[in-house]
Design a protein around this motif. Structure first.
Motif, short mmCIF file in Angstrom:
data_model
loop_
_atom_site.label_atom_id
_atom_site.label_comp_id
_atom_site.label_asym_id
_atom_site.label_seq_id
_atom_site.Cartn_x
_atom_site.Cartn_y
_atom_site.Cartn_z
N LEU A 143 0.69 -1.24 -0.15
CA LEU A 143 0.29 0.28 0.00
C LEU A 143 1.32 1.44 0.27
O LEU A 143 0.64 2.46 -1.23
CB LEU A 143 -0.74 -0.10 1.35
CG LEU A 143 -1.55 1.32 1.04
CD1 LEU A 143 -3.02 1.31 0.63
CD2 LEU A 143 -2.82 0.92 2.73
N LEU A 144 2.15 1.92 0.65
CA LEU A 144 2.55 2.38 1.39
C LEU A 144 3.88 1.80 -0.02
O LEU A 144 4.95 1.85 1.66
CB LEU A 144 2.38 3.46 2.85
CG LEU A 144 1.74 3.17 3.28
CD1 LEU A 144 1.74 3.95 4.79
CD2 LEU A 144 1.00 3.89 3.16
N SER A 145 4.05 1.71 -0.55
CA SER A 145 5.29 1.13 -0.98
C SER A 145 6.48 2.32 -1.39
O SER A 145 7.56 1.57 -1.30
CB SER A 145 4.76 0.32 -2.60
OG SER A 145 4.59 1.61 -3.33
N ASP A 146 6.20 3.93 -1.47
CA ASP A 146 7.18 4.70 -1.52
C ASP A 146 7.02 5.47 -0.84
O ASP A 146 6.26 6.17 0.10
CB ASP A 146 7.84 4.71 -3.11
CG ASP A 146 6.76 5.92 -3.46
OD1 ASP A 146 5.76 5.99 -3.00
OD2 ASP A 146 6.22 5.26 -4.57
N GLU A 147 7.91 6.48 -0.06
CA GLU A 147 7.68 7.43 0.73
C GLU A 147 6.99 9.02 0.13
O GLU A 147 6.68 9.24 1.12
CB GLU A 147 9.59 8.25 0.29
CG GLU A 147 9.93 9.24 2.04
CD GLU A 147 11.77 9.37 1.43
OE1 GLU A 147 12.15 8.71 1.70
OE2 GLU A 147 11.57 10.85 1.31
N GLU A 179 -11.26 2.02 0.05
CA GLU A 179 -10.87 3.05 -0.98
C GLU A 179 -10.65 4.03 -0.52
O GLU A 179 -10.19 4.75 -1.31
CB GLU A 179 -11.80 2.44 -1.83
CG GLU A 179 -12.17 1.72 -2.39
CD GLU A 179 -13.21 1.24 -3.42
OE1 GLU A 179 -14.77 1.66 -3.15
OE2 GLU A 179 -13.44 -0.20 -3.85
N ARG A 180 -11.24 4.73 0.87
CA ARG A 180 -10.45 6.34 0.67
C ARG A 180 -8.94 6.48 0.98
O ARG A 180 -8.65 7.02 1.18
CB ARG A 180 -11.14 6.43 2.23
CG ARG A 180 -13.39 6.75 1.46
CD ARG A 180 -13.94 7.33 2.66
NE ARG A 180 -13.28 8.09 3.32
CZ ARG A 180 -13.68 7.85 5.16
NH1 ARG A 180 -14.48 6.73 5.46
NH2 ARG A 180 -13.51 9.10 5.72
N ILE A 181 -8.91 5.06 2.23
CA ILE A 181 -6.85 4.79 2.03
C ILE A 181 -6.59 4.53 1.41
O ILE A 181 -5.39 5.67 0.91
CB ILE A 181 -7.00 3.52 3.03
CG1 ILE A 181 -7.61 3.82 4.51
CG2 ILE A 181 -5.32 3.41 3.82
CD1 ILE A 181 -6.59 4.75 5.21
N TYR A 182 -6.48 3.84 0.01
CA TYR A 182 -6.44 3.99 -1.28
C TYR A 182 -5.86 5.90 -2.07
O TYR A 182 -5.28 6.05 -2.64
CB TYR A 182 -7.02 3.27 -2.73
CG TYR A 182 -6.81 1.74 -2.23
CD1 TYR A 182 -6.36 0.85 -1.25
CD2 TYR A 182 -7.29 1.05 -2.92
CE1 TYR A 182 -6.10 -0.12 -1.50
CE2 TYR A 182 -8.59 -0.69 -3.06
CZ TYR A 182 -6.35 -1.16 -1.84
OH TYR A 182 -6.91 -1.95 -1.91
#
Ligand code: LMR
Length: 341
Positions: free
Chosen positions: A116-120, A328-331
């Motif tokens: 999900l949080l794949s980069d800085e 979905e809101r987090i995406y």
């Protein structure tokens, strides 16, 4: 003097009055002590940031605040430190947000959804998104004031065997920090998740209580996990985010001018953290490589693809826990697009 003349307290009484006055003056002069407990080494990014904050806080308040930093779980381990914060035995922590679910704040687990949080950039976008206001409120309701979020980079896996394809995890006992998402990710890989406190992890790896773990390179280096793990896979499947949190009652009871100076110290410490953590993690990989003790494998594009297709079902599985709409809101807030298979 009028008081002394009319009440005639005598020499002993006078001495008591003077002594009490001195005690009161001494109390007013006593610094406000702020205990900052954390679980990493002093030379890991969070350890450095804690010392940086101490220096600024003491300087900006002209010594009215004294910060005592307790590194390496020397005061409390993972779970205890959160309890201690709520009880007010410690005033400041910076735990991984993956450790908040025992407080009854399960929403923070969502950030453990794989890739999900794949980069800085994505991690920072998420943590500064207006959506965090709702999550912050949940912490406030538990007596905890979030002051800042610090992104400490991507997670990599370590073990005593190479973990190249998802099948390689089958039957492995893998340490997790906690939370339902990390549990589901590990199970999806066919491994057995076990919660181990960070302060007990070196020994757990050394004695085989667990076979592997995932972490950021600076932790693998400064806790010397690389001495007892022969393989490291640069997988970047998860992210380590810290929340700098204070005991709410303590923070709100600070004199306004003191709190203002501490806010300034927090802001500058966050800038310091953001400017140094990424570089420290890159350097750590090189130091681990140079030790010759751990073989490092960077996932190829094809291998990464296999990991993503193996782990994306965890996103779907977690809809029942968090709600499809919330996910979905987090995406959207983090800029994540689920890969099309
Ligand atoms: C872990 O428990 O693996 C990490 O969250 C420790 C830390 O605070 O960096």
């Amino acid at each position: 003097m009028k008081y002394l003349a009319t009440r005639r307290p005598g020499i002993v009484g006078l001495a008591v009055v003077l002594a009490l006055t001195i005690v009161q003056v001494a109390r007013a002069d006593e610094p406000i002590v702020l205990k900052f407990s954390h679980v990493v080494a002093p030379d890991a990014p969070k350890g450095k940031a804690a010392l940086f904050f101490k220096e600024l806080a003491e300087k900006y308040t002209n010594g009215r605040v004294k910060v005592e930093v307790y590194p390496n779980s020397s005061l409390y381990k993972d779970k205890e430190e959160l309890e201690a914060l709520q009880l007010g035995s410690v005033q400041l922590l910076a735990p991984s947000i993956s450790k908040f679910s025992p407080l009854g704040v399960k929403e923070f687990d969502i950030f453990d959804l794989p890739f999900l949080l794949s980069d800085e950039a994505r991690a920072r976008q998420m943590m500064s998104s207006p959506m965090m206001a709702d999550l912050n409120k949940k912490l406030e309701n538990k007596g905890i004031s979030p002051l800042a979020y610090w992104d400490n980079g991507a997670h990599d896996y370590t073990a005593n065997k190479p973990l190249i394809m998802p099948e390689d995890f089958r039957g492995m006992k893998m340490r997790i920090q906690g939370g339902k998402v990390q549990d589901a990710v590990t199970r999806e890989l066919g491994a057995i998740p076990q919660i181990v406190a960070f302060g007990e992890l070196y020994q757990a790896l050394q004695t085989g209580v667990v076979d592997g773990e995932d972490n950021v390179p600076t932790n693998i280096l400064t806790q010397r996990f690389y001495e007892v793990q022969k393989h490291l896979t640069i997988s970047h499947h998860g992210r380590l985010t810290y929340a700098l949190v204070a005991n709410k009652t303590f923070w709100n009871s600070l004199p306004e001018d003191v709190r203002g100076q501490l806010d300034r110290a927090v802001k500058e410490t966050t800038e310091f953290f953001n400017a140094t953590a990424a570089k420290d993690n890159t350097d750590a990989i090189e130091k681990i490589r140079a030790s010759g003790k751990t073989e490092i494998h960077v996932l190829t594009d094809a291998e990464k693809k296999a990991w993503i297709s193996k782990l994306m079902p965890v996103h779907t599985e977690m809809q029942s826990r968090f709600g499809k709409d919330f996910i979905e809101r987090i995406y959207k807030a983090s800029g994540f697009t689920p890969p099309q298979s």
